[in-house]
Scaffold this motif. Structure first.
Motif, PDB file in Angstrom:
ATOM      1  N   LEU A 187       0.843  -1.195   0.000  1.00 61.50           N
ATOM      2  CA  LEU A 187       0.000   0.000   0.000  1.00 61.50           C
ATOM      3  C   LEU A 187       0.880   1.247   0.000  1.00 61.50           C
ATOM      4  O   LEU A 187       1.837   1.353   0.766  1.00 61.50           O
ATOM      5  CB  LEU A 187      -0.902   0.011   1.239  1.00 61.50           C
ATOM      6  CG  LEU A 187      -1.928  -1.122   1.342  1.00 61.50           C
ATOM      7  CD1 LEU A 187      -2.645  -1.059   2.675  1.00 61.50           C
ATOM      8  CD2 LEU A 187      -2.929  -1.048   0.191  1.00 61.50           C
TER       9      LEU A 187
ATOM     10  N   ASP B 155      -3.864   5.193  -0.472  1.00 58.43           N
ATOM     11  CA  ASP B 155      -4.342   3.893   0.012  1.00 58.43           C
ATOM     12  C   ASP B 155      -3.706   3.547   1.353  1.00 58.43           C
ATOM     13  O   ASP B 155      -4.373   3.018   2.261  1.00 58.43           O
ATOM     14  CB  ASP B 155      -4.020   2.788  -0.999  1.00 58.43           C
ATOM     15  CG  ASP B 155      -4.961   2.791  -2.194  1.00 58.43           C
ATOM     16  OD1 ASP B 155      -5.948   3.551  -2.159  1.00 58.43           O
ATOM     17  OD2 ASP B 155      -4.705   2.047  -3.147  1.00 58.43           O
ATOM     18  N   ARG B 156      -2.439   3.837   1.485  1.00 57.32           N
ATOM     19  CA  ARG B 156      -1.735   3.551   2.745  1.00 57.32           C
ATOM     20  C   ARG B 156      -2.304   4.420   3.874  1.00 57.32           C
ATOM     21  O   ARG B 156      -2.571   3.929   4.981  1.00 57.32           O
ATOM     22  CB  ARG B 156      -0.240   3.829   2.569  1.00 57.32           C
ATOM     23  CG  ARG B 156       0.637   3.328   3.721  1.00 57.32           C
ATOM     24  CD  ARG B 156       2.095   3.681   3.436  1.00 57.32           C
ATOM     25  NE  ARG B 156       2.992   3.147   4.432  1.00 57.32           N
ATOM     26  CZ  ARG B 156       3.659   1.991   4.333  1.00 57.32           C
ATOM     27  NH1 ARG B 156       3.494   1.240   3.274  1.00 57.32           N
ATOM     28  NH2 ARG B 156       4.480   1.586   5.286  1.00 57.32           N
TER      29      ARG B 156
ATOM     30  N   LEU C   2      -8.747  -6.147  -0.026  1.00 50.53           N
ATOM     31  CA  LEU C   2      -7.374  -6.532   0.281  1.00 50.53           C
ATOM     32  C   LEU C   2      -7.340  -8.046   0.513  1.00 50.53           C
ATOM     33  O   LEU C   2      -7.321  -8.523   1.652  1.00 50.53           O
ATOM     34  CB  LEU C   2      -6.876  -5.788   1.517  1.00 50.53           C
ATOM     35  CG  LEU C   2      -6.819  -4.263   1.424  1.00 50.53           C
ATOM     36  CD1 LEU C   2      -6.366  -3.669   2.753  1.00 50.53           C
ATOM     37  CD2 LEU C   2      -5.885  -3.821   0.298  1.00 50.53           C
TER      38      LEU C   2
END
Length: 242
Positions: A81, A85-86, A124
């Motif tokens: 990620l 997104d992270r 995920l």
């Protein structure tokens, strides 16, 4: 959980759990709008991991904070990620640490780490695989060694007659793995029961709704509070109230 004390350290709050639910519901809606029926229906929006210490060790809040940060960073790296997104992944993580009685055989202090399965409107899938669990366990061991100065080599077994001699860290880790596997089986069973309940709801099958509701209630009780404060527990409680 063996002892239902108030959590002594937490990352995130109820608002975090709500964000996880919103992200999951948005993902389901987008799949419906795109007419994408492939794959299994999403019955839970988060993964929960239990990171446990042997009895006799009680990290401070700051140490738990550092341990949690390192574990989340390792997971984000494992999931590859980056960027927004992270950042979103970190905002969808909730951690609750419980202090256990330092006597008996119920284990020591532990952290429930709850991570959203949905980030950036995508699933995920690697988070749900064994590789993520193995990675997280190693990250936890490394973080504990770094921030609490505890090493696996420090432990000696306090219980005898266990067959081959095990270091206490190994023994506690094995017990935790067994408990985690059993919980994973129960969660999988719950997800299937919820899917059947949702299907019965769509078909207005009152008899099947009642049957699955009773089964969900029984399976949920077998987890003995291990899903407390998770998106899945919120969904289950909603079903049980109907």
């Amino acid at each position: 959980m063996a002892v239902r004390n108030a959590p002594k350290y937490a990352v995130g709050n109820e608002a975090t759990s709500k964000r996880v639910i919103v992200a999951g519901e948005q993902y389901k809606l987008n799949k419906m709008l795109s007419n994408n029926r492939r794959g299994r229906q999403v019955s839970s929006f988060a993964m929960e991991f239990c990171l446990s210490l042997p009895q006799g060790y009680r990290p401070t809040k700051e140490q738990w904070r550092s341990i949690t940060r390192d574990c989340c960073k390792a997971l984000a790296n494992h999931l590859k990620l980056t960027g927004s997104d992270r950042k979103e992944f970190y905002s969808l993580v909730r951690g609750v640490c419980h202090q256990q009685k330092q006597t008996g055989t119920k284990g020591g202090d532990h952290l429930h780490l709850i991570c959203s399965k949905i980030v950036g409107n995508r699933m995920l899938r690697d988070l749900q695989r064994k590789g993520a669990t193995a990675l997280l366990k190693q990250a936890f061991t490394t973080a504990v060694s770094t921030h609490v100065s505890i090493s696996i080599d420090d432990y000696k077994p306090h219980q005898l007659n266990r067959g081959k001699r095990l270091e206490k860290w190994q023994y506690e880790s094995r017990k935790m793995e067994e408990r985690q596997k059993e919980n994973e089986k129960l969660v999988s069973k719950l997800e299937k029961q919820i899917e059947r309940w949702e299907l019965a709801l769509e078909n207005s099958d009152i008899k099947q709704l009642r049957r699955q509701r009773n089964r969900i209630k029984k399976t949920f009780s077998e987890l003995d509070g291990e899903l407390e404060n998770t998106a899945l527990s919120t969904r289950i409680n909603s079903i049980l109230k109907q």
